[in-house]
Write a protein that holds these residues in place. Sequence first.
Motif, short mmCIF file in Angstrom:
data_model
loop_
_atom_site.label_atom_id
_atom_site.label_comp_id
_atom_site.label_asym_id
_atom_site.label_seq_id
_atom_site.Cartn_x
_atom_site.Cartn_y
_atom_site.Cartn_z
N THR A 186 -55.97 29.40 23.57
CA THR A 186 -55.45 30.95 23.66
C THR A 186 -54.94 32.38 23.18
O THR A 186 -56.71 31.95 22.62
CB THR A 186 -53.89 30.93 23.21
N ASN A 187 -55.05 33.74 23.24
CA ASN A 187 -55.60 34.22 23.12
C ASN A 187 -56.19 34.79 23.42
O ASN A 187 -57.40 35.27 22.53
CB ASN A 187 -55.34 34.62 20.76
N VAL A 188 -56.85 34.42 24.44
CA VAL A 188 -58.62 34.80 24.80
C VAL A 188 -58.59 36.31 25.02
O VAL A 188 -58.17 37.46 25.74
CB VAL A 188 -58.54 34.14 25.73
N VAL A 189 -59.80 37.04 24.58
CA VAL A 189 -60.03 38.11 24.70
C VAL A 189 -61.20 38.01 24.69
O VAL A 189 -62.33 37.63 24.33
CB VAL A 189 -59.93 38.87 23.98
N PHE A 190 -62.38 39.45 25.90
CA PHE A 190 -64.03 39.03 26.42
C PHE A 190 -63.91 40.40 25.76
O PHE A 190 -63.76 41.98 25.76
CB PHE A 190 -63.92 38.53 27.43
N VAL A 191 -65.29 40.29 24.38
CA VAL A 191 -65.54 41.99 24.21
C VAL A 191 -67.31 42.25 24.60
O VAL A 191 -68.03 41.06 23.82
CB VAL A 191 -65.24 42.28 22.74
N PRO A 192 -67.51 42.22 25.88
CA PRO A 192 -68.62 42.70 26.47
C PRO A 192 -69.84 43.60 25.22
O PRO A 192 -69.12 44.42 25.00
CB PRO A 192 -68.70 43.19 27.85
N GLY A 193 -70.96 43.42 25.60
CA GLY A 193 -71.72 44.58 24.71
C GLY A 193 -71.17 44.36 23.28
O GLY A 193 -72.08 45.42 22.89
N LEU A 194 -71.57 43.41 22.41
CA LEU A 194 -71.12 43.06 21.10
C LEU A 194 -71.97 43.95 20.34
O LEU A 194 -73.56 43.07 21.20
CB LEU A 194 -70.19 42.68 20.61
N ASP A 195 -71.88 45.07 19.88
CA ASP A 195 -73.30 45.40 18.69
C ASP A 195 -72.86 45.41 17.29
O ASP A 195 -72.52 46.47 16.92
CB ASP A 195 -73.65 46.55 19.51
#
Length: 365
Positions: A186-195
């Motif tokens: 649950t509460n799924v979030v995708f954070v692309p390009g995390l730096d």
Amino acid sequence: MRQHLTRRLIAASSAAVVTFGGLAAASSAAAVPAGESGAGVSLLSSVDEAAQQEALDYWTAERIAEATPLDRTIAAGGAGGDAGGAPAEAAASPATPVPSTRSTAATPQQPPTLTRSARTAAGTVTGDAVSRATDWTGGTQSRVGRLYFTQGAGKFECTASSVDSPKGNVVVTAGHCLTENGKPSTNVVFVPGLDGTEEPLGRFSIGKLFTTTQWRTQDQSSPAALNFDVGFAVASPRDGRSLKDTVGAYGIDFTDTLSRVTVLGYPGKALNPDGSVKVDGSTLQYCTGWQFTDSGPGSTTDRATLCDLAGGSSGGPWLRDLDPVTGAGTVTSVVSFSYDNNASVLYGPLLGEVAKAVYTEASTA
């Protein structure tokens, strides 16, 4: 989330695509009940826009700092005696590809004996193999990022990546990042390009989660489940632009053989013996080298590669022909597990018709 299972394995079978288009979106507090099919496609959850916004708001800096990396360590004895006895200290030069000592249908044999090459500079995709997790400095990889999620009361993190699809909205990761024992994340979030702690490309909410029926319904410490440890998430558009339009997308191949791959992942925070920070948990790392097959009686049908990426890299892409300049590459597997007697070898499912059917369903969701 550091979990230790007794074992994990994976097998391939053909599948047709099943449509779940008639399922309604869930309320903000609940997800649509999972759907199953004999084709191997399992819809884990579907959440509405309100729930997606709640997930985006949920992941404050404090909660991100509390997230635990998901780790899969499988007891080698439980998975078939010497399974996982792949070359612990090995790495192969790309000039001398390492052939498999058996085909996927052959009788299990001992893995090839290799010699470790010196670690090369981070970001090098051509040249000597890199078998120790190394900071990626070969350019921004916008297609890969962190996947944050909750399971029960726990906060966890995996790695995931954007893959090409007709609508440009599909993310691939490990099945165990999307469900444990049949219960969807649950509460799924995708954070692309995390730096580091920066999110230069923002966040994407997730509307639907899919995995293989084999992973969801079978004993997740058994070979029947572990050979299908892959999942796909459907990212919602942001400001009228799809995930692919915003960050790009890797290709994906469900028929790959024993190619050379680069494995990318965000390992969780790790400390040196003196208490200093060894890995800060938000730095993209990589390994690169040739694949070989799992070995030993009762072993998985997974691909293996020499890499010691730690927990948190689960779900990270295995990329063929990765171009560090353009970021283009083709996903052939994802990080699944390592055996407890050999942390220097990672295993990923052999994608096939079942995984393709799940991907197709996610692509049309």
